[in-house]
Design a protein around this motif. Structure first.
Motif, mmCIF file in Angstrom:
data_model
loop_
_atom_site.group_PDB
_atom_site.id
_atom_site.type_symbol
_atom_site.label_atom_id
_atom_site.label_comp_id
_atom_site.label_asym_id
_atom_site.label_seq_id
_atom_site.Cartn_x
_atom_site.Cartn_y
_atom_site.Cartn_z
ATOM 1 N N CYS A 11 0.835 -1.203 0.000
ATOM 2 C CA CYS A 11 0.000 0.000 0.000
ATOM 3 C C CYS A 11 0.864 1.245 0.000
ATOM 4 O O CYS A 11 0.569 2.227 -0.665
ATOM 5 N N LEU A 15 0.629 5.051 -2.941
ATOM 6 C CA LEU A 15 -0.299 6.109 -2.581
ATOM 7 C C LEU A 15 0.216 7.473 -3.005
ATOM 8 O O LEU A 15 1.382 7.757 -2.965
ATOM 9 N N LEU A 17 -0.764 11.814 -2.714
ATOM 10 C CA LEU A 17 -1.625 12.890 -2.224
ATOM 11 C C LEU A 17 -1.778 13.928 -3.318
ATOM 12 O O LEU A 17 -0.824 14.245 -4.028
ATOM 13 N N HIS A 40 0.046 1.778 8.453
ATOM 14 C CA HIS A 40 -0.097 3.074 7.838
ATOM 15 C C HIS A 40 -0.115 2.934 6.329
ATOM 16 O O HIS A 40 0.510 2.070 5.772
ATOM 17 N N THR A 41 -0.817 3.858 5.659
ATOM 18 C CA THR A 41 -0.970 3.735 4.225
ATOM 19 C C THR A 41 -0.416 4.936 3.490
ATOM 20 O O THR A 41 -0.987 5.372 2.510
ATOM 21 N N GLU A 42 0.684 5.501 3.941
ATOM 22 C CA GLU A 42 1.221 6.611 3.207
ATOM 23 C C GLU A 42 2.357 6.183 2.328
ATOM 24 O O GLU A 42 2.925 5.160 2.510
ATOM 25 N N TRP A 343 -12.646 11.476 4.371
ATOM 26 C CA TRP A 343 -12.592 10.401 3.388
ATOM 27 C C TRP A 343 -13.555 9.301 3.846
ATOM 28 O O TRP A 343 -13.953 9.249 5.013
ATOM 29 N N GLN A 410 -7.750 -1.156 9.838
ATOM 30 C CA GLN A 410 -7.249 -0.260 8.798
ATOM 31 C C GLN A 410 -6.628 -1.062 7.657
ATOM 32 O O GLN A 410 -6.849 -0.782 6.484
ATOM 33 N N ARG A 416 -7.107 5.045 5.029
ATOM 34 C CA ARG A 416 -6.024 6.032 5.036
ATOM 35 C C ARG A 416 -5.405 6.233 6.415
ATOM 36 O O ARG A 416 -4.252 6.641 6.533
ATOM 37 N N SER A 417 -6.191 6.014 7.447
ATOM 38 C CA SER A 417 -5.674 6.174 8.798
ATOM 39 C C SER A 417 -6.560 5.399 9.762
ATOM 40 O O SER A 417 -7.565 4.795 9.350
ATOM 41 N N TYR A 438 -4.130 10.986 7.082
ATOM 42 C CA TYR A 438 -3.507 10.151 6.058
ATOM 43 C C TYR A 438 -2.176 9.655 6.581
ATOM 44 O O TYR A 438 -1.215 10.395 6.650
#
Length: 480
Positions: A11, A15, A17, A40-42, A343, A410, A416-417, A438
């Motif tokens: 993930c 990703l 932004l 986490h998905t950043e 979101w 998550q 996203r968070s 995020y």
């Protein structure tokens, strides 16, 4: 590696932004601390705390000349970050990161901070397990077998290096187990048509193909990191704050992959690094403006993790990675219309039940979902952190009742968070998961840094206020 850990890494790599027309890749890191429970998905964590340890570069490394002027961005984008040498390397990487934060909490080795003209080298593992490497330079360069000069080459000459057993071959001749390609003057070397500052080192110590390493002065390394962790179009003080955080993170993580012959990876498992092709004049200026500056806590480099944005409050480290880190405390994050935007993810109850069952949490048909409502921080409830992120959710079903952590949920839904809530829609057979933020929410919020910088763009030292806000009780010091 557990399935959820694999999925987390996947993930992170994809990703993006969006800020107006600009694609903002948010750390990491990030590069983030080596976590025990990361979902986490950043992108940069995206970042992902790994603490300080000083490492002396291998004696066979020929020191690269520091270059303080940015070269024009190369025409070709940097080819992928790491060529994994199979699933074994990936598993080892994730396993190492999962245990690092505990190790960091116990480390006591202080980092000596004293003025010096010698900036450290960072060894970046560009590729592992490759059988062929093509190298060239835009100026003269030389090849060394260990520390012994092998041959000199002119600008534009292309070298194809291969491996047989434990020997690296060039022009049909075995050069050795370690080959160093050293630029002369301001020559930039290219590996797979991607240009890099510093020198290149190829070795076969792992016994599984070649490892390609870029040994680069830390400031030159940051030229290729900062614009990959934060949009170079952002406020200068945000970029300066990112430069200090990235420098601190890199120096604290030297030696993470020592057994494989390098310090860090060029991906979200460390920090995203694109070499010269990633460089931008604005982010390069931010690096130069903060040259040598690092963050310390009790005389040691901190694990300067960062995230995209946190939904109004950053998070305490122990609520994400279980270990309490004194400088990674929850603080207020300034927001704007973009970061305050909600979101949401919608799915049917049947889909949710299936996902829970696939994760070993088969409740049958869901009868009830127990989770405290999302309101305003600070929270004082059992199932949420003070910042509002979900600690646990209880699902009551026809078969049994199960408790699922916020991090696990998550990961299951690729949210996203963990700052979210759940509601049943009018139809009754669908649920909506909605939330804010995020990423993991720990450390410096990149969007928070940008918003703070926008409010006081004339103060050239405003980046210091940003750093001291997001990292509690730290000092900003000059290391070299």
């Amino acid at each position: 590696m557990k399935n959820w850990q694999k999925k987390t890494v996947a993930c992170l790599l994809g990703l993006v932004l969006l800020c107006g027309g600009t694609q903002a890749l948010a750390a990491g890191v990030k590069g983030a601390p080596a976590e025990t429970q990361t979902t986490h998905t950043e992108t940069r964590q995206k970042v992902r705390p790994n603490a300080p340890h000083k490492v002396t570069a291998e004696k066979h490394v020929v020191a690269a000349r520091a270059q303080v002027k940015a070269a024009p961005a190369a025409a070709k984008a940097v080819k992928g970050a790491v060529k994994a040498a199979g699933s074994e390397n990936a598993a080892q990487d994730s396993s190492r990161k999962a245990s690092t934060i505990k190790e960091n909490a116990a480390r006591t080795e202080p980092v000596t901070l004293r003025p010096t003209g010698n900036q450290p080298l960072i060894a970046v593992g560009l590729a592992r397990g490759v059988n062929r490497a093509v190298v060239t330079g835009n100026g003269p360069f030389s090849v060394y077998s260990g520390t012994t000069k092998w041959k000199s080459y002119k600008a534009g000459e292309r070298l194809t290096l291969t491996v047989r057993g434990r020997a690296i071959y060039l022009d049909g001749k075995a050069v050795g187990e370690t080959v160093i390609i050293q630029p002369e003057g301001l020559t930039l070397l290219s590996y797979d048509d991607s240009p890099y500052r510093g020198s290149l080192r190829l070795l076969t110590a792992t016994g599984n193909g070649m490892v390609v390493v870029n040994d680069v002065p830390v400031e030159s390394y940051l030229y290729g990191v900062v614009p990959r962790e934060m949009p170079a179009s952002w406020e200068m003080n945000a970029l300066r704050a990112q430069a200090v955080a990235a420098r601190t993170y890199a120096l604290a993580h030297r030696g993470d992959y020592r057994a494989q012959g390098f310090d860090v990876l060029p991906t979200v498992l460390s920090q995203v690094y694109g070499g010269v092709a990633a460089e931008d004049p604005r982010s390069t200026q931010a690096v130069n403006d903060t040259a040598g500056e690092v963050l310390t806590y009790n005389g040691r480099l901190i694990d300067a993790v960062f995230c995209a944005h946190s939904g109004g409050y950053t998070e305490d480290s122990e609520n994400v990675w279980t270990n309490r880190v004194p400088y990674l405390r929850s603080v207020v994050e300034p927001t704007n219309d973009f970061t305050a935007k909600q979101w949401s993810v919608r799915l049917s109850l049947r889909e949710l039940e299936a996902k829970l069952a696939a994760a070993g949490r088969d409740v049958g048909k869901i009868r009830k979902i127990r989770l405290s409502s999302l309101g305003k921080a600070p929270y004082r409830v059992k199932d949420r952190t003070a910042a509002g992120r979900v600690k646990e959710i209880v699902f009551e079903g026809t078969k049994k009742t199960v408790t699922v952590t916020g991090n696990r949920f998550q990961e299951l839904l690729d949210l996203r968070s963990t700052l979210f809530d759940i509601r049943l829609l009018k139809k009754g057979d669908q649920v909506e998961v909605y939330g804010y933020g995020y990423g993991h929410g720990v450390g410096m919020s990149q969007w928070g840094a940008q918003i703070m910088a926008q409010k006081n763009s004339q103060d050239t030292l405003g980046y210091r206020k940003i750093l001291l806000h997001f990292y509690s009780g730290v000092k900003l010091e000059t290391m070299y």
